[in-house]
Design a protein around this motif. Sequence first.
Motif, mmCIF file in Angstrom:
data_model
loop_
_atom_site.group_PDB
_atom_site.id
_atom_site.type_symbol
_atom_site.label_atom_id
_atom_site.label_comp_id
_atom_site.label_asym_id
_atom_site.label_seq_id
_atom_site.Cartn_x
_atom_site.Cartn_y
_atom_site.Cartn_z
ATOM 1 N N TRP A 59 0.833 -1.207 0.000
ATOM 2 C CA TRP A 59 0.000 0.000 0.000
ATOM 3 C C TRP A 59 0.863 1.251 0.000
ATOM 4 C CZ3 TRP A 59 -3.037 -2.570 4.449
ATOM 5 C CH2 TRP A 59 -4.030 -3.400 3.937
ATOM 6 N N MET A 60 1.948 1.220 0.756
ATOM 7 C CA MET A 60 2.829 2.396 0.818
ATOM 8 C C MET A 60 3.522 2.624 -0.528
ATOM 9 S SD MET A 60 4.277 2.138 4.693
ATOM 10 C CE MET A 60 4.695 3.851 4.914
ATOM 11 N N GLN A 61 3.988 1.562 -1.150
ATOM 12 C CA GLN A 61 4.653 1.696 -2.449
ATOM 13 C C GLN A 61 3.698 2.198 -3.522
ATOM 14 O OE1 GLN A 61 6.377 -2.197 -2.995
ATOM 15 N NE2 GLN A 61 8.259 -1.628 -1.933
ATOM 16 N N ASN A 62 2.412 1.881 -3.382
ATOM 17 C CA ASN A 62 1.400 2.329 -4.340
ATOM 18 C C ASN A 62 0.741 3.646 -3.925
ATOM 19 O OD1 ASN A 62 1.511 0.171 -6.306
ATOM 20 N ND2 ASN A 62 0.705 -1.135 -4.690
ATOM 21 N N ASN A 63 1.314 4.308 -2.930
ATOM 22 C CA ASN A 63 0.798 5.584 -2.409
ATOM 23 C C ASN A 63 -0.657 5.500 -1.967
ATOM 24 O OD1 ASN A 63 3.228 7.041 -2.761
ATOM 25 N ND2 ASN A 63 2.798 7.182 -4.946
ATOM 26 N N GLN A 64 -1.050 4.328 -1.465
ATOM 27 C CA GLN A 64 -2.397 4.159 -0.936
ATOM 28 C C GLN A 64 -2.416 4.315 0.587
ATOM 29 O OE1 GLN A 64 -2.974 0.255 -2.903
ATOM 30 N NE2 GLN A 64 -4.859 1.173 -3.696
ATOM 31 N N LEU A 65 -1.238 4.318 1.175
ATOM 32 C CA LEU A 65 -1.070 4.544 2.606
ATOM 33 C C LEU A 65 0.187 5.376 2.771
ATOM 34 C CD1 LEU A 65 -1.859 3.922 5.582
ATOM 35 C CD2 LEU A 65 -0.370 1.900 5.424
ATOM 36 N N SER A 66 0.034 6.550 3.381
ATOM 37 C CA SER A 66 1.189 7.448 3.509
ATOM 38 C C SER A 66 0.974 8.407 4.670
ATOM 39 C CB SER A 66 1.387 8.241 2.217
ATOM 40 O OG SER A 66 0.240 9.019 1.941
ATOM 41 N N SER A 67 2.061 9.006 5.086
ATOM 42 C CA SER A 67 1.966 10.067 6.095
ATOM 43 C C SER A 67 1.235 11.245 5.484
ATOM 44 C CB SER A 67 3.363 10.503 6.530
ATOM 45 O OG SER A 67 4.019 9.459 7.195
ATOM 46 N N ALA A 68 0.435 11.903 6.282
ATOM 47 C CA ALA A 68 -0.271 13.091 5.796
ATOM 48 C C ALA A 68 0.749 14.162 5.437
ATOM 49 C CB ALA A 68 -1.234 13.602 6.859
ATOM 50 N N SER A 69 0.565 14.750 4.294
ATOM 51 C CA SER A 69 1.483 15.796 3.821
ATOM 52 C C SER A 69 1.003 17.174 4.280
ATOM 53 C CB SER A 69 1.563 15.773 2.293
ATOM 54 O OG SER A 69 0.314 16.185 1.736
ATOM 55 N N ASP A 70 1.899 18.136 4.224
ATOM 56 C CA ASP A 70 1.526 19.517 4.545
ATOM 57 C C ASP A 70 0.421 19.996 3.604
ATOM 58 O OD1 ASP A 70 3.438 19.551 6.537
ATOM 59 O OD2 ASP A 70 4.922 20.636 5.346
ATOM 60 N N GLN A 71 0.521 19.613 2.334
ATOM 61 C CA GLN A 71 -0.482 20.013 1.342
ATOM 62 C C GLN A 71 -1.851 19.422 1.681
ATOM 63 O OE1 GLN A 71 0.438 18.783 -2.653
ATOM 64 N NE2 GLN A 71 -1.214 19.986 -3.553
ATOM 65 N N GLN A 72 -1.865 18.147 2.077
ATOM 66 C CA GLN A 72 -3.119 17.489 2.457
ATOM 67 C C GLN A 72 -3.731 18.178 3.679
ATOM 68 O OE1 GLN A 72 -4.260 13.946 1.221
ATOM 69 N NE2 GLN A 72 -6.009 15.216 1.713
ATOM 70 N N ALA A 73 -2.897 18.487 4.661
ATOM 71 C CA ALA A 73 -3.373 19.148 5.875
ATOM 72 C C ALA A 73 -3.943 20.532 5.565
ATOM 73 C CB ALA A 73 -2.237 19.253 6.886
ATOM 74 N N ALA A 74 -3.256 21.263 4.701
ATOM 75 C CA ALA A 74 -3.748 22.599 4.326
ATOM 76 C C ALA A 74 -5.086 22.501 3.605
ATOM 77 C CB ALA A 74 -2.710 23.306 3.456
ATOM 78 N N ASP A 75 -5.216 21.512 2.749
ATOM 79 C CA ASP A 75 -6.471 21.311 2.020
ATOM 80 C C ASP A 75 -7.603 21.000 2.993
ATOM 81 O OD1 ASP A 75 -8.216 20.742 -0.315
ATOM 82 O OD2 ASP A 75 -8.026 18.658 0.368
ATOM 83 N N TRP A 76 -7.375 20.075 3.928
ATOM 84 C CA TRP A 76 -8.408 19.728 4.882
ATOM 85 C C TRP A 76 -8.737 20.892 5.804
ATOM 86 C CZ3 TRP A 76 -6.041 14.311 6.098
ATOM 87 C CH2 TRP A 76 -6.487 13.399 5.143
ATOM 88 N N HIS A 77 -7.722 21.675 6.170
ATOM 89 C CA HIS A 77 -7.960 22.843 7.014
ATOM 90 C C HIS A 77 -8.866 23.840 6.293
ATOM 91 C CE1 HIS A 77 -7.187 25.857 10.068
ATOM 92 N NE2 HIS A 77 -6.988 26.719 9.085
ATOM 93 N N GLU A 78 -8.602 24.045 5.013
ATOM 94 C CA GLU A 78 -9.379 25.006 4.224
ATOM 95 C C GLU A 78 -10.802 24.509 3.969
ATOM 96 O OE1 GLU A 78 -9.238 26.555 -0.309
ATOM 97 O OE2 GLU A 78 -7.365 26.773 0.827
ATOM 98 N N ARG A 79 -10.949 23.258 3.612
ATOM 99 C CA ARG A 79 -12.265 22.718 3.244
ATOM 100 C C ARG A 79 -13.075 22.204 4.431
ATOM 101 N NH1 ARG A 79 -12.634 18.121 0.496
ATOM 102 N NH2 ARG A 79 -10.534 17.395 0.944
ATOM 103 N N ASN A 80 -12.396 21.744 5.482
ATOM 104 C CA ASN A 80 -13.045 21.111 6.629
ATOM 105 C C ASN A 80 -14.099 20.099 6.166
ATOM 106 O OD1 ASN A 80 -13.432 20.559 9.338
ATOM 107 N ND2 ASN A 80 -15.034 22.095 9.535
ATOM 108 N N PRO A 81 -13.670 19.047 5.448
ATOM 109 C CA PRO A 81 -14.629 18.097 4.884
ATOM 110 C C PRO A 81 -15.384 17.332 5.967
ATOM 111 C CG PRO A 81 -12.397 17.259 4.674
ATOM 112 C CD PRO A 81 -12.285 18.662 5.194
#
Length: 99
Positions: A59-81
């Motif tokens: 899963w990690m090699q296929n990028n299906q499981l990974s540490s949350a990135s700064d970009q992902q965090a910023a997106d979730w902060h902005e959208r608050n899904p």
Amino acid sequence: MTEPSETYAAIVGATAQIEWKDLEPHFARGELLVVDSALDLVEVAQALIEDDSTRVKDWMQNNQLSSASDQQAADWHERNPETLWAVVIRPWVLVQERR
């Protein structure tokens, strides 16, 4: 159809919808793992509990499981899904945005 394992059932019971603000501290500590929406969040959690390194590495090699990135965090902060689901598998918090 086979019965789910006790572990699987326990994880289901510990999985819940969550707001980004509640995940931010875990992100800041580097404890947040993102599970791709194509995967079963509970199945990934169970693989971590059972130390199924083959599946986890795949899963990690296929990028299906990974540490949350700064970009992902910023997106979730902005959208608050409203579609974030999480489960704690110490020391990790697994999060998945469901579509």
